[in-house]
Write an enzyme that holds these catalytic residues in place. Sequence first.
Site, short mmCIF file in Angstrom:
data_model
loop_
_atom_site.label_atom_id
_atom_site.label_comp_id
_atom_site.label_asym_id
_atom_site.label_seq_id
_atom_site.Cartn_x
_atom_site.Cartn_y
_atom_site.Cartn_z
N LYS A 187 0.86 -1.18 0.00
CA LYS A 187 0.00 0.00 0.00
C LYS A 187 0.90 1.23 0.00
CE LYS A 187 -1.65 3.23 2.39
NZ LYS A 187 -1.75 4.37 1.56
N GLU A 262 10.21 1.91 10.20
CA GLU A 262 11.21 2.94 9.85
C GLU A 262 10.48 4.27 9.98
OE1 GLU A 262 14.33 2.58 9.06
OE2 GLU A 262 14.47 0.43 8.73
N CYS A 296 13.69 11.72 6.00
CA CYS A 296 13.69 11.32 7.41
C CYS A 296 15.06 11.58 8.05
CB CYS A 296 13.33 9.85 7.54
SG CYS A 296 14.32 8.81 6.46
N GLU A 394 9.64 17.03 13.72
CA GLU A 394 10.15 17.07 12.34
C GLU A 394 9.49 18.23 11.61
OE1 GLU A 394 9.07 13.02 10.90
OE2 GLU A 394 11.04 13.07 9.97
P1 NAP Z 1 2.70 8.87 7.20
O1 NAP Z 1 1.66 9.91 7.20
O2 NAP Z 1 2.99 8.17 8.47
O3 NAP Z 1 2.27 7.83 6.07
C1 NAP Z 1 3.07 6.71 5.75
C2 NAP Z 1 2.20 5.64 5.15
O4 NAP Z 1 1.26 5.21 6.13
C3 NAP Z 1 1.38 6.11 3.95
O5 NAP Z 1 1.23 5.05 3.05
C4 NAP Z 1 0.06 6.47 4.58
O6 NAP Z 1 -1.03 6.43 3.68
C5 NAP Z 1 -0.05 5.37 5.62
N1 NAP Z 1 -0.96 5.66 6.73
C6 NAP Z 1 -1.39 6.86 7.18
N2 NAP Z 1 -2.24 6.69 8.22
C7 NAP Z 1 -2.34 5.36 8.43
C8 NAP Z 1 -3.07 4.55 9.34
N3 NAP Z 1 -3.87 5.08 10.27
N4 NAP Z 1 -2.94 3.21 9.25
C9 NAP Z 1 -2.13 2.65 8.32
N5 NAP Z 1 -1.43 3.36 7.42
C10 NAP Z 1 -1.51 4.70 7.49
O7 NAP Z 1 4.10 9.43 6.66
P2 NAP Z 1 4.37 10.23 5.33
O8 NAP Z 1 3.89 11.62 5.52
O9 NAP Z 1 3.92 9.45 4.14
O10 NAP Z 1 5.97 10.20 5.28
C11 NAP Z 1 6.76 11.06 6.01
C12 NAP Z 1 7.24 10.39 7.29
O11 NAP Z 1 7.93 9.20 6.96
C13 NAP Z 1 8.22 11.25 8.04
O12 NAP Z 1 7.97 11.15 9.42
C14 NAP Z 1 9.56 10.62 7.69
O13 NAP Z 1 10.57 10.88 8.62
C15 NAP Z 1 9.20 9.19 7.61
N6 NAP Z 1 10.15 8.43 6.81
C16 NAP Z 1 10.98 7.57 7.44
C17 NAP Z 1 11.93 6.87 6.71
C18 NAP Z 1 12.86 5.91 7.39
O14 NAP Z 1 13.49 5.13 6.70
N7 NAP Z 1 13.00 5.92 8.70
C19 NAP Z 1 12.01 7.04 5.33
C20 NAP Z 1 11.14 7.93 4.71
C21 NAP Z 1 10.20 8.62 5.47
P3 NAP Z 1 -1.63 7.78 3.03
O15 NAP Z 1 -0.51 8.48 2.37
O16 NAP Z 1 -2.63 7.28 2.07
O17 NAP Z 1 -2.19 8.57 4.18
#
Ligand code: NAP
Length: 490
Positions: A187, A262, A296, A394
């Site tokens: 997903k 992650e 991140c 962040e």
């Molecule tokens: P996010 O809002 O947490 O979303 C990540 C994924 O989870 C998306 O596919 C999102 O879908 C889904 N999601 C959202 N709410 C959910 C729920 N209640 N249940 C299950 N899945 C859910 O993060 P993002 O804004 O996409 O990405 C940015 C974040 O990712 C930052 O915090 C960044 O630091 C972190 N990140 C970490 C790494 C690492 O390797 N540590 C790498 C890249 C990014 P939708 O988009 O459809 O809402």
Amino acid sequence: MKVENALKELSLINLDDLRCFINGEWKKAEDCSTIEIINPSNEELLAKVPNASRSDANEAIEAAANAFPKWSGLTANERGSFLLKLRDLLLKYEQELASIISLEMGKVKGQALGEVQQASSFLTWYAEEGRRIYGETIPASSSNKRLFVIKQPIGVVAAITPWNFPLSMLTRKLAPALAAGCATILKPAEQGSLTALAFAKLVELAKFPQGVINIVTGMPESISDEIFENPIVKKVSFTGSTRVGRILVKKSAQQLKKLSLELGGHAPFIVFEDADIQKAVEGAIESKYRNVGQTCICANRIYVHEKVKQEFTELFVSRIKQLSIGSGLDEGIEIGPLVNESALNKVSSHVKDSVEKGATIIQGGERCFKKKGYYFEPTVLTGVTNDMLIMSEETFGPVAPIIHFNNIEDVIAEANNTDYGLAAYVYTSNMEKAVRTAEALQFGIIGLNDSSPAVAQAPFGGIKQSGFGREGGHQGIANFLEEKFISLKV
Ligand code: NAP
């Protein structure tokens, strides 16, 4: 390149008819509902992708379950050949993939091309690493016993990915899972859906067996409910925010579903007085402004020694004044738009909060109102204190707080003063200081005079609230394997 030209060049996806990829077939959502993808560079509707329901997710999981026995029964070499075919296709279509990344989440094209290269490197690495899933033999306690440990694929794996690296996060998860012999359901993030569906097209062209890779786009709650409540799924690999990570930990409790996370980071970037200042400035700019600060591992807090603060800050500001802002598809652009309006609001709110609490904006500080799109100026703040939001949350945007320090103990304590523990950076020409500081920092990844430490062959991941598990390297494949102990009486 204009948006219209980029759209004309698309051959992997048809923007007017986007479908999920389930069991090797292209499917609309069960109720034909869709979600809108907005182009962040002009705020216009780019496409509509299927809003898969829980039952669509269930179909994808069933497809993966059916595909698993055959896929796991192939040899590592055979699975590796599929991964390499997919790698070759990624590279063949790198221009188109980079344009899609740029269109849907705003990354500048040059960096998007770099992401395609990085995505392909996971396929190359794990095509090989699959052949090195070694077991163990253990000396027995009696002469009539033989003891072995074998490693087997965990089963059906679900991956949930973020939008900021919409292609490389896919292959960082799927490549090791597939190499281990697992069948998968993915997903993607809403704002990474087009890239994921273009990737699905390449999976089809690579002739992967049906059901081995399934991709469903849509609202996360219902899809993830199915993923976590369906006992067929044996493992969930998630990359995203710490906020959502916490929700998933709760969801995993019911079936004790294996989970790797992650999550977010809050990286300190430390510049000692003996650093090569030119290189430190270049490193800080690369770390801070790559993907407009939406990574991140981006530098969130830049700590500069009192003795070099003026030199560093002047050079840093003069360099960022030269960064060109605009659509990621245009030639020579270094700062594209933020991903969406809420990202823009978050960045603005961090700047406003800092200023209200006493910080000074010495460069930037505003949304770029001249352009349509979610653009924010590269910004530098000084006079930042720990009570400001920017020092603990962040920002995920192009704002650099520069903080001064006097001694190594203080800066290490400040750097560690965060709930996150993903990445940290140290710039110094003193080897002993470099090693001692790296050892004292409580983070999973340390860049020593290096602002881009992520590579396929090394473990990537965090400690504390940045998650658990590692991706990349030989560690990355362990996430998708179970160890089985066999005791044989002879
Ligand atoms: P996010 O809002 O947490 O979303 C990540 C994924 O989870 C998306 O596919 C999102 O879908 C889904 N999601 C959202 N709410 C959910 C729920 N209640 N249940 C299950 N899945 C859910 O993060 P993002 O804004 O996409 O990405 C940015 C974040 O990712 C930052 O915090 C960044 O630091 C972190 N990140 C970490 C790494 C690492 O390797 N540590 C790498 C890249 C990014 P939708 O988009 O459809 O809402």
